[in-house]
Design a protein around this motif. Sequence first.
Motif, PDB file in Angstrom:
ATOM      1  N   ALA A   1       0.841  -1.203   0.000  1.00  0.00           N
ATOM      2  CA  ALA A   1       0.000   0.000   0.000  1.00  0.00           C
ATOM      3  C   ALA A   1       0.871   1.246   0.000  1.00  0.00           C
ATOM      4  CB  ALA A   1      -0.929  -0.009   1.210  1.00  0.00           C
TER       5      ALA A   1
ATOM      6  N   GLY B   1      -6.270   3.759  -4.971  1.00  0.00           N
ATOM      7  CA  GLY B   1      -5.403   2.622  -4.667  1.00  0.00           C
ATOM      8  C   GLY B   1      -3.920   2.968  -4.680  1.00  0.00           C
ATOM      9  N   ALA B   2      -3.573   4.242  -4.904  1.00  0.00           N
ATOM     10  CA  ALA B   2      -2.162   4.630  -4.999  1.00  0.00           C
ATOM     11  C   ALA B   2      -1.449   4.574  -3.650  1.00  0.00           C
ATOM     12  CB  ALA B   2      -2.044   6.037  -5.582  1.00  0.00           C
ATOM     13  N   GLY B   3      -2.211   4.670  -2.549  1.00  0.00           N
ATOM     14  CA  GLY B   3      -1.601   4.660  -1.216  1.00  0.00           C
ATOM     15  C   GLY B   3      -1.720   5.991  -0.492  1.00  0.00           C
ATOM     16  N   LYS B   4      -2.529   6.892  -1.008  1.00  0.00           N
ATOM     17  CA  LYS B   4      -2.659   8.230  -0.415  1.00  0.00           C
ATOM     18  C   LYS B   4      -3.293   8.172   0.981  1.00  0.00           C
ATOM     19  CE  LYS B   4      -5.338   9.762  -3.725  1.00  0.00           C
ATOM     20  NZ  LYS B   4      -5.548   8.523  -4.489  1.00  0.00           N
ATOM     21  N   SER B   5      -4.459   7.487   1.080  1.00  0.00           N
ATOM     22  CA  SER B   5      -5.155   7.449   2.376  1.00  0.00           C
ATOM     23  C   SER B   5      -4.318   6.743   3.423  1.00  0.00           C
ATOM     24  CB  SER B   5      -6.501   6.722   2.252  1.00  0.00           C
ATOM     25  OG  SER B   5      -7.322   7.419   1.378  1.00  0.00           O
ATOM     26  N   THR B   6      -3.683   5.658   3.024  1.00  0.00           N
ATOM     27  CA  THR B   6      -2.852   4.924   3.985  1.00  0.00           C
ATOM     28  C   THR B   6      -1.755   5.840   4.516  1.00  0.00           C
ATOM     29  OG1 THR B   6      -3.316   2.902   2.738  1.00  0.00           O
ATOM     30  CG2 THR B   6      -1.492   2.818   4.314  1.00  0.00           C
TER      31      THR B   6
ATOM     32  N   ARG C   1      -3.244   4.735  11.648  1.00  0.00           N
ATOM     33  CA  ARG C   1      -2.674   3.425  11.302  1.00  0.00           C
ATOM     34  C   ARG C   1      -1.197   3.469  11.658  1.00  0.00           C
ATOM     35  NH1 ARG C   1      -4.924   1.502   5.335  1.00  0.00           N
ATOM     36  NH2 ARG C   1      -6.536   3.081   5.159  1.00  0.00           N
TER      37      ARG C   1
HETATM   38  P1  ADP Z   1      -5.746   5.672  -2.116  1.00  0.00           P
HETATM   39  O1  ADP Z   1      -6.082   6.463  -0.912  1.00  0.00           O
HETATM   40  O2  ADP Z   1      -4.639   6.277  -2.927  1.00  0.00           O
HETATM   41  O3  ADP Z   1      -6.954   5.370  -2.966  1.00  0.00           O
HETATM   42  P2  ADP Z   1      -5.242   3.511  -0.245  1.00  0.00           P
HETATM   43  O4  ADP Z   1      -4.194   4.022   0.646  1.00  0.00           O
HETATM   44  O5  ADP Z   1      -6.645   3.536   0.251  1.00  0.00           O
HETATM   45  O6  ADP Z   1      -5.151   4.249  -1.663  1.00  0.00           O
HETATM   46  O7  ADP Z   1      -4.923   2.003  -0.648  1.00  0.00           O
HETATM   47  C1  ADP Z   1      -3.652   1.576  -1.159  1.00  0.00           C
HETATM   48  C2  ADP Z   1      -3.686   0.076  -1.391  1.00  0.00           C
HETATM   49  O8  ADP Z   1      -3.723  -0.605  -0.140  1.00  0.00           O
HETATM   50  C3  ADP Z   1      -4.907  -0.414  -2.164  1.00  0.00           C
HETATM   51  O9  ADP Z   1      -4.503  -1.467  -3.000  1.00  0.00           O
HETATM   52  C4  ADP Z   1      -5.826  -0.886  -1.075  1.00  0.00           C
HETATM   53  O10 ADP Z   1      -6.695  -1.906  -1.567  1.00  0.00           O
HETATM   54  C5  ADP Z   1      -4.855  -1.444  -0.046  1.00  0.00           C
HETATM   55  N1  ADP Z   1      -5.378  -1.350   1.340  1.00  0.00           N
HETATM   56  C6  ADP Z   1      -5.636  -0.199   2.015  1.00  0.00           C
HETATM   57  N2  ADP Z   1      -6.073  -0.469   3.256  1.00  0.00           N
HETATM   58  C7  ADP Z   1      -6.101  -1.802   3.378  1.00  0.00           C
HETATM   59  C8  ADP Z   1      -6.476  -2.704   4.439  1.00  0.00           C
HETATM   60  N3  ADP Z   1      -6.908  -2.254   5.627  1.00  0.00           N
HETATM   61  N4  ADP Z   1      -6.371  -4.026   4.191  1.00  0.00           N
HETATM   62  C9  ADP Z   1      -5.924  -4.481   2.997  1.00  0.00           C
HETATM   63  N5  ADP Z   1      -5.566  -3.696   1.971  1.00  0.00           N
HETATM   64  C10 ADP Z   1      -5.643  -2.375   2.145  1.00  0.00           C
END
Ligand code: ADP
Length: 309
Positions: A22, A43-48, A57
Amino acid sequence: MSDDLDAIHVEDVKKYYGATKAVDGISFSVRQGEIFGMLGPNGAGKSTTIEMIEGLRAPDSGSITVLGMKQPQQKQAIKERIGIQLQTTALYPLLTVTEILDLFHTFYPNHATIPTDDLIRMVNLEEKRATRSKNLSGGQQQRLSVALALVNDPEIVFLDEPTTGMDPQARRQLWDVIRELRGRGKTILMTTHYMEEAQELCDRIAIVDHGKILEMDTPAALIRKFFQDVAIEFEDGITDVDAYKNLPGVINASIIDGKVTLHSNDVPQTMGALLSRERSGTANFRDLNVRNATLEDVFLKLTGRALRD
Ligand code: ADP
């Protein structure tokens, strides 16, 4: 390197979910008082990334400093000085704008707060102060959720895709609110998948894809770095990009959904070649358009993909 002006410093942070990387080694700093945007597709990893900085997190590895404090060790102290825009308004459908803001003030009994009336003014909801949150438009609810993030007068405000789903007018209103926050000296870290938003609003941008930062700079510098040229766009039914790559002046060519984009450093030459093709009957251009390069072009060049809503 981190320095005193950094509100946020992130160093080689990783977060994997099984085989999904992620966030895969991200490093950047956000300076005090700037609007910093993380731009990338879903899915780029911005929210994470933003949620690890907020302390929601925990990273697998790497280090995060917020206002000089370590995340997650000093999570509690950090929490007092940051504001996070959450989609909480839906939790209180029957409360009015004023009531929800007053309620949030009670969460900070020992903390300096911004009075409800001031918050309402800051997000331009004066006419809606007595309206129940369920009766607000999508854009008004978003502005209320920004106000809720500001109750504790935070130094850093986090906005995760703040204008998703808004119409253009509501989006512009929220941009004004965000600029006003910067005017008050706040630091803003936001994510977006809207190119135009990043280009208009952000002082600096990190372009993120597959958990990595591909490029980071001011919007103007990113465009300058990748394109000292002009984009020529049209449709003509040709699907082979090689048909364009050798035209005079063309330094980059792509075709997406039938739309041809040529980047040229010699527009008269390129246009001349295109027009002679048209005259000889080997091409039939539709919707020909010449424009300066944008961040969308930068993204396309870096990833080979278009950003989509
Ligand atoms: P964005 O915010 O850029 O859309 P995310 O940070 O939400 O991207 O997600 C990045 C990647 O990590 C994605 O492939 C997403 O499916 C995966 N992901 C995010 N959170 C989880 C989680 N809790 N469990 C499994 N996979 C996750």
